[in-house]
Write an enzyme that holds these catalytic residues in place. Structure first.
Site, PDB file in Angstrom:
ATOM      1  N   TYR A 140       1.841  -4.651  -1.713  1.00  0.00           N
ATOM      2  CA  TYR A 140       2.775  -4.534  -0.580  1.00  0.00           C
ATOM      3  C   TYR A 140       2.445  -5.527   0.530  1.00  0.00           C
ATOM      4  O   TYR A 140       3.340  -5.952   1.262  1.00  0.00           O
ATOM      5  CB  TYR A 140       2.696  -3.129   0.022  1.00  0.00           C
ATOM      6  N   LYS A 190      -5.130   0.557 -13.361  1.00  0.00           N
ATOM      7  CA  LYS A 190      -4.744  -0.212 -14.553  1.00  0.00           C
ATOM      8  C   LYS A 190      -5.912  -1.137 -14.868  1.00  0.00           C
ATOM      9  O   LYS A 190      -5.773  -2.361 -14.980  1.00  0.00           O
ATOM     10  CB  LYS A 190      -3.436  -0.970 -14.263  1.00  0.00           C
ATOM     11  N   ASP A 222       0.007   4.122 -16.764  1.00  0.00           N
ATOM     12  CA  ASP A 222       1.087   4.419 -17.720  1.00  0.00           C
ATOM     13  C   ASP A 222       0.884   5.799 -18.342  1.00  0.00           C
ATOM     14  O   ASP A 222       1.815   6.604 -18.446  1.00  0.00           O
ATOM     15  CB  ASP A 222       1.224   3.307 -18.782  1.00  0.00           C
ATOM     16  N   ASP A 246       3.378   5.052  -4.915  1.00  0.00           N
ATOM     17  CA  ASP A 246       4.804   5.119  -4.581  1.00  0.00           C
ATOM     18  C   ASP A 246       5.588   5.664  -5.764  1.00  0.00           C
ATOM     19  O   ASP A 246       6.379   6.602  -5.644  1.00  0.00           O
ATOM     20  CB  ASP A 246       5.292   3.706  -4.206  1.00  0.00           C
ATOM     21  N   ASP A 250       7.298   9.805  -6.480  1.00  0.00           N
ATOM     22  CA  ASP A 250       8.702  10.139  -6.761  1.00  0.00           C
ATOM     23  C   ASP A 250       8.789  10.954  -8.050  1.00  0.00           C
ATOM     24  O   ASP A 250       9.567  11.908  -8.145  1.00  0.00           O
ATOM     25  CB  ASP A 250       9.559   8.872  -6.915  1.00  0.00           C
TER      26      ASP A 250
HETATM   27  C1  IPM Z   1       8.192   5.283   0.470  1.00  0.00           C
HETATM   28  C2  IPM Z   1       9.200   4.157   0.366  1.00  0.00           C
HETATM   29  C3  IPM Z   1       8.648   2.910   1.017  1.00  0.00           C
HETATM   30  C4  IPM Z   1       7.448   2.473   0.183  1.00  0.00           C
HETATM   31  C5  IPM Z   1       9.626   1.728   1.175  1.00  0.00           C
HETATM   32  C6  IPM Z   1      10.926   2.128   1.797  1.00  0.00           C
HETATM   33  C7  IPM Z   1       8.996   0.623   1.974  1.00  0.00           C
HETATM   34  O1  IPM Z   1       9.596   3.958  -0.949  1.00  0.00           O
HETATM   35  O2  IPM Z   1       7.816   5.640   1.598  1.00  0.00           O
HETATM   36  O3  IPM Z   1       7.804   5.830  -0.556  1.00  0.00           O
HETATM   37  O4  IPM Z   1       7.609   1.789  -0.851  1.00  0.00           O
HETATM   38  O5  IPM Z   1       6.342   2.816   0.581  1.00  0.00           O
HETATM   39 MN    MN Z   2       8.856   5.505  -2.319  1.00  0.00          MN
END
Ligand code: IPM
Ligand code: MN
Ligand code: NAD
Length: 356
Positions: A140, A190, A222, A246, A250
Site C-alpha cells: 500500500y 506467502k 492461499d 484487507d 472481507d
Molecule cells: C478497507 C478498504 C481500504 C483498504 C481502501 C478503501 C483504501 O478496502 O478499509 O478495507 O484497502 O484498506
Molecule cells: Mn477493504
C-alpha cells in the site's frame, strides 16, 4: 471531556454514521459521558469541498481528537481523478498521518444470524475470531510505485516492503491480543514465494519467544483463504500484512452474515484510534435507506472500549445489537425467513430503543 471527531465520508457513510451517532448520544446519556463531537470532511466529501481528500482542517482536528469515527469513502464519480486526489487516498492519508499501524477486525457471529451466513450454520455457529491487520506498510505504501514506459510499453509497479520494526510491533499487538483470548495465533504470509514474507515469518517467530503461552502457527495466505471458509472456527487470532488482511477480512465478514456487521479499530502506539466499519461506501445502495448500520454502531462500541475507557457503555451497545436481532429486525443484507425487514434509520431507532 473527551473529543470525538466524526468523518462521515461518502456513499452510505453519512447514513450509517448518522445512526451510530444516535446510539452514541443515547449511551452517553445513560452512562453520563462527557463527550464533545466534531464533524469533519474526508474522502470524496473532502475533495468536493476543499479539493483534498484529507483536508488540512481535518488533519488538524484528527490530531487533537481522543478518537475518530469514520463512515466510508469512495464512489464511481471519483474514479477518474488523479490518484492523489482520490477518496481512498484520504483514508490512507489519515491512517499514515496518525501512525495507525494496528487494525483490529473482529469477526463474531451473533447466534441470531447463523441462518444469514452463506455457509452452513454448524460451520459458523460460535465463530469468534480476530484479524490483526498491519495497516501502514506493505504494498500500500512501499516505494517505488508508479506507471512508466519501459521497452516501448507501460508497466505498472508497486513494492511490498516491511521493516523488522514494523513486523515486530504488529506481532506484539497480535500476541498481546491472543493472550487475552484463546492464546492461539496464526500468522498468515506467502513465505514460500516472497522475501518480505520470509522476513515477516522470522520476526514473528522471534517475537513469539516472549509469549511462550501463545501457540503460534503459520499459514500461507492461499490456504488461509480456503481454511476460512472450510473450518473458520480453527482460528483464534490471525496476524497478517496490509494487503492480505484487507482481503481476508472481507472474506471473514461473510462468515458473520454480512460485511455490514464487521467493525474495526485502527490504533497507534498511544492507542488513540480511528474506528470504522470494514466495508466501503456501497454506492449500489447509497441513499436508499438500505445500508446496515450495525458495523458502524459496533465500531462505536470498540471506540468507547479501546480509546475512551468506557467498557460499560461499549457493553450496552453490544447488548442492544443482540436484543434487536432477537426481536427479528434485519436490514436487507442479513434478512432471512420469518424476520422483519427494516431500513437503516429504523434499525438505528430500534438500537436506541433497545438500550436502557
Ligand atoms: C478497507 C478498504 C481500504 C483498504 C481502501 C478503501 C483504501 O478496502 O478499509 O478495507 O484497502 O484498506
Ligand atoms: Mn477493504
Ligand atoms: P463495498 O464494501 O462498498 O461494497 C461491497 C458490497 O457490499 C456492495 O454490494 C454493498 O452494497 C455491500 N455493502 C457494503 N456495506 C454494506 C452495509 N453496511 N450494508 C449492506 N450492504 C453493504 O465495496 P466496493 O463496492 O468494492 O467499493 C465501493 C467503494 O468503497 C469504492 O470506492 C472503494 O474504494 C470504497 N471502499 C472504501 C472503504 C473504506 O472507506 N474503509 C472500504 C472498502 C471500499
Amino acid at each position: 471531556m473527551q473529543r470525538i471527531l466524526v468523518l462521515p465520508g461518502d456513499g452510505i457513510g453519512p447514513e450509517i454514521v448518522n445512526e451510530a451517532l444516535k446510539v452514541l448520544d443515547r449511551v452517553a446519556e445513560l452512562e453520563g459521558l462527557d463527550l464533545e463531537i466534531d464533524e469533519g470532511l474526508i474522502g470524496g466529501a473532502g475533495y468536493d469541498a476543499a479539493g483534498d481528500p484529507y483536508p488540512a482542517t481535518t488533519r488538524a482536528m484528527a490530531r487533537e481528537a481522543d478518537a475518530i469515527l469514520l463512515g466510508a469513502v469512495g464512489g464511481p464519480q471519483y474514479e477518474a481523478l488523479d490518484r492523489p486526489l482520490r477518496p481512498e487516498r484520504g483514508l490512507l492519508g489519515i491512517r499514515s498521518d496518525l501512525n495507525l499501524f494496528a487494525n483490529l477486525r473482529p469477526a463474531i457471529l451473533y447466534s441470531q444470524l447463523a441462518e444469514a451466513s452463506t455457509l452452513r450454520p454448524e460451520v459458523v455457529a460460535g465463530l469468534d475470531l480476530l484479524i490483526v491487520r498491519e495497516l501502514t506498510g506493505d504494498i500500500y505504501f512501499g516505494q517505488p510505485r508508479g506507471v512508466e514506459e519501459r521497452d516501448g510499453e507501460r508497466v505498472g509497479f508497486n513494492t511490498a516492503i516491511y521493516s523488522e520494526s514494523e513486523i515486530e510491533r504488529i506481532a506484539r499487538v497480535a500476541f498481546d491480543a491472543a493472550m487475552k483470548r484463546g492464546r492461539r495465533l496464526c500468522s498468515v504470509d506467502k513465505a514460500n514465494v516472497l522475501e518480505v514474507s520470509e522476513l515477516w515469518r522470522e520476526v514473528v517467530i522471534r517475537v513469539g519467544r516472549d509469549y511462550p503461552e501463545v501457540e503460534l502457527s503459520h499459514m500461507y495466505v492461499d490456504n488461509a483463504a480456503m481454511q476460512l471458509v472450510r473450518a473458520p472456527k480453527q482460528f483464534d487470532v490471525i496476524v497478517t500484512g496490509n494487503i492480505f488482511g484487507d482481503i481476508l477480512s472481507d472474506e471473514a465478514a461473510m462468515l458473520t452474515g454480512s460485511i455490514g456487521m464487521l467493525p474495526s479499530a485502527s490504533l497507534n502506539a498511544e492507542r488513540a484510534g480511528l474506528y470504522e466499519p470494514i466495508h466501503g461506501s456501497a454506492p449500489d445502495i447509497a441513499g436508499q435507506d438500505r445500508a446496515n448500520p450495525i458495523a458502524t454502531v459496533l465500531s462505536v462500541a470498540m471506540m468507547l472500549r479501546h480509546s475512551l475507557g468506557h467498557e460499560a457503555a461499549a457493553a450496552r451497545i453490544e447488548t442492544a445489537v443482540g436484543r434487536v436481532l432477537d426481536q427479528g429486525l434485519r436490514t436487507a443484507d442479513i434478512v432471512s425467513e420469518g424476520c422483519t425487514l427494516v431500513g437503516t434509520a429504523a434499525m438505528g431507532d430500534a438500537l436506541v430503543a433497545a438500550m436502557n
